[in-house]
Design an enzyme around this catalytic site. Sequence first.
Site, PDB file in Angstrom:
ATOM      1  CG  ASP A   4      -1.859   1.174   1.271  1.00  0.00           C
ATOM      2  OD1 ASP A   4      -1.537   2.231   0.680  1.00  0.00           O
ATOM      3  OD2 ASP A   4      -2.923   1.061   1.901  1.00  0.00           O
ATOM      4  CE1 TYR A  39      -5.094  10.719 -12.033  1.00  0.00           C
ATOM      5  CE2 TYR A  39      -5.426  12.094 -13.968  1.00  0.00           C
ATOM      6  CZ  TYR A  39      -4.986  10.918 -13.401  1.00  0.00           C
ATOM      7  OH  TYR A  39      -4.439   9.936 -14.184  1.00  0.00           O
ATOM      8  CE  LYS A  94      -1.464  10.472 -12.221  1.00  0.00           C
ATOM      9  NZ  LYS A  94      -0.738   9.250 -11.815  1.00  0.00           N
TER      10      LYS A  94
HETATM   11  N1  NAP Z   1      -6.964   5.406 -17.205  1.00  0.00           N
HETATM   12  C1  NAP Z   1      -6.517   6.538 -17.734  1.00  0.00           C
HETATM   13  O1  NAP Z   1      -7.161   7.152 -18.614  1.00  0.00           O
HETATM   14  C2  NAP Z   1      -5.212   7.113 -17.282  1.00  0.00           C
HETATM   15  C3  NAP Z   1      -4.694   8.208 -18.000  1.00  0.00           C
HETATM   16  C4  NAP Z   1      -3.480   8.753 -17.609  1.00  0.00           C
HETATM   17  C5  NAP Z   1      -2.814   8.217 -16.526  1.00  0.00           C
HETATM   18  N2  NAP Z   1      -3.344   7.160 -15.838  1.00  0.00           N
HETATM   19  C6  NAP Z   1      -2.595   6.641 -14.691  1.00  0.00           C
HETATM   20  O2  NAP Z   1      -2.357   5.261 -14.860  1.00  0.00           O
HETATM   21  C7  NAP Z   1      -2.165   4.658 -13.577  1.00  0.00           C
HETATM   22  C8  NAP Z   1      -3.000   3.385 -13.482  1.00  0.00           C
HETATM   23  O3  NAP Z   1      -4.357   3.755 -13.517  1.00  0.00           O
HETATM   24  P1  NAP Z   1      -5.512   2.864 -14.179  1.00  0.00           P
HETATM   25  O4  NAP Z   1      -6.179   3.705 -15.179  1.00  0.00           O
HETATM   26  O5  NAP Z   1      -4.982   1.549 -14.559  1.00  0.00           O
HETATM   27  O6  NAP Z   1      -6.509   2.760 -12.933  1.00  0.00           O
HETATM   28  P2  NAP Z   1      -7.096   1.539 -12.093  1.00  0.00           P
HETATM   29  O7  NAP Z   1      -7.551   0.440 -13.000  1.00  0.00           O
HETATM   30  O8  NAP Z   1      -8.063   2.157 -11.153  1.00  0.00           O
HETATM   31  O9  NAP Z   1      -5.832   0.989 -11.307  1.00  0.00           O
HETATM   32  C9  NAP Z   1      -5.246   1.733 -10.269  1.00  0.00           C
HETATM   33  C10 NAP Z   1      -4.361   0.803  -9.459  1.00  0.00           C
HETATM   34  O10 NAP Z   1      -3.772   1.566  -8.400  1.00  0.00           O
HETATM   35  C11 NAP Z   1      -3.977   0.838  -7.201  1.00  0.00           C
HETATM   36  N3  NAP Z   1      -3.940   1.675  -6.002  1.00  0.00           N
HETATM   37  C12 NAP Z   1      -4.741   2.705  -5.663  1.00  0.00           C
HETATM   38  N4  NAP Z   1      -4.395   3.171  -4.447  1.00  0.00           N
HETATM   39  C13 NAP Z   1      -3.345   2.413  -4.027  1.00  0.00           C
HETATM   40  C14 NAP Z   1      -2.542   2.389  -2.851  1.00  0.00           C
HETATM   41  N5  NAP Z   1      -2.753   3.235  -1.821  1.00  0.00           N
HETATM   42  N6  NAP Z   1      -1.556   1.475  -2.766  1.00  0.00           N
HETATM   43  C15 NAP Z   1      -1.319   0.603  -3.777  1.00  0.00           C
HETATM   44  N7  NAP Z   1      -2.060   0.553  -4.891  1.00  0.00           N
HETATM   45  C16 NAP Z   1      -3.048   1.452  -5.007  1.00  0.00           C
HETATM   46  C17 NAP Z   1      -5.334   0.159  -7.397  1.00  0.00           C
HETATM   47  O11 NAP Z   1      -5.499  -0.883  -6.441  1.00  0.00           O
HETATM   48  P3  NAP Z   1      -6.974  -1.359  -5.931  1.00  0.00           P
HETATM   49  O12 NAP Z   1      -7.484  -2.345  -6.934  1.00  0.00           O
HETATM   50  O13 NAP Z   1      -6.679  -1.959  -4.600  1.00  0.00           O
HETATM   51  O14 NAP Z   1      -7.831  -0.123  -5.847  1.00  0.00           O
HETATM   52  C18 NAP Z   1      -5.146  -0.345  -8.813  1.00  0.00           C
HETATM   53  O15 NAP Z   1      -4.373  -1.515  -8.834  1.00  0.00           O
HETATM   54  C19 NAP Z   1      -2.529   5.739 -12.543  1.00  0.00           C
HETATM   55  O16 NAP Z   1      -1.370   6.336 -12.032  1.00  0.00           O
HETATM   56  C20 NAP Z   1      -3.324   6.730 -13.373  1.00  0.00           C
HETATM   57  O17 NAP Z   1      -3.284   8.033 -12.831  1.00  0.00           O
HETATM   58  C21 NAP Z   1      -4.515   6.600 -16.199  1.00  0.00           C
END
Ligand code: NAP
Length: 249
Positions: A60, A165, A169
């Site tokens: 975490d 957010y 970033k």
């Molecule tokens: N999706 C987009 O459009 C997008 C665009 C630009 C950047 N990003 C970035 O890409 C990255 C991954 O996001 P995603 O889109 O794949 O979202 P996601 O499917 O919601 O995955 C987020 C991950 O982060 C984990 N997490 C959250 N809080 C945490 C903590 N305190 N300790 C450890 N793990 C934690 C979640 O775990 P749980 O399952 O336990 O919640 C999950 O595994 C993020 O940094 C996000 O900002 C995403």
Amino acid sequence: MTDKIALITGSNKGIGLEVARGLGRKGMTVLVGARSAERGEAAAETLRGEGLQTEFLGLDVTDPDSIAEAAARVEERYGRLDVLVNNAGIAKGDGDGNTSELTLATAKEVFEVNVFGVMAVTNAFLPLLRKSEAARIVNVSSEVGSMATITSSNSPILGHQPGAYGTSKAALNMLTVSYSLEFRGTTTKVNAVTPGFTATDLNGHRGVREASDAAQVAIDMALIGEDGPSGEFRSDGRIEYLEGETVPW
Ligand SMILES: NC(=O)c1ccc[n+]([C@@H]2O[C@H](COP(=O)([O-])OP(=O)(O)OC[C@H]3O[C@@H](n4cnc5c(N)ncnc54)[C@H](OP(=O)(O)O)[C@@H]3O)[C@@H](O)[C@H]2O)c1
């Protein structure tokens, strides 16, 4: 095949899981960092079922004890870390999404994961990364944290408030630059990447990219050689409103 060890935070689902899969396919031993043992074990099991070398690592990023335990476990099991992908992230707002409606509680929650979590995990694993011949750190950021993009007249996100957010970033981007300056002249490289707007739980699957495509830029930056960049912000060059592969800060 390589004998490299990679840790991806928040890799039980979404983009992180695809980064883990991609690095596993490159022959790395992949540590699936996840705060939930159940979700993390399940993801690691899925990847093992695909023939990849994977292990769940309880982590975490907001919990100092969890971070210290994870680093101690990697030290004991492997004695070093070659790749750290700081992927865990959350997106939250309040009210109608206006910045003026944002509560400090929400903003702090977002920064705890997206900024302080990255700092805490990176600093805890740096002694192990320094034992690698050529450590690579990849911070998963977003173009929503790019001031140049958010204010560009060509951008579809022009006028959208970055809120907690995007602000987090932008801070992560500067943190990336700060580490890269510290590591200048060493074999350790650190870069920020944006996966683009991707269909994941983070945005209720409103994103337009597939997580498997979106993960590629983080995979590529984890695999760069000694002539690769450090202190840069990269996309895969296929996000139509971003020109080329270098994202402006
Ligand atoms: N999706 C987009 O459009 C997008 C665009 C630009 C950047 N990003 C970035 O890409 C990255 C991954 O996001 P995603 O889109 O794949 O979202 P996601 O499917 O919601 O995955 C987020 C991950 O982060 C984990 N997490 C959250 N809080 C945490 C903590 N305190 N300790 C450890 N793990 C934690 C979640 O775990 P749980 O399952 O336990 O919640 C999950 O595994 C993020 O940094 C996000 O900002 C995403």
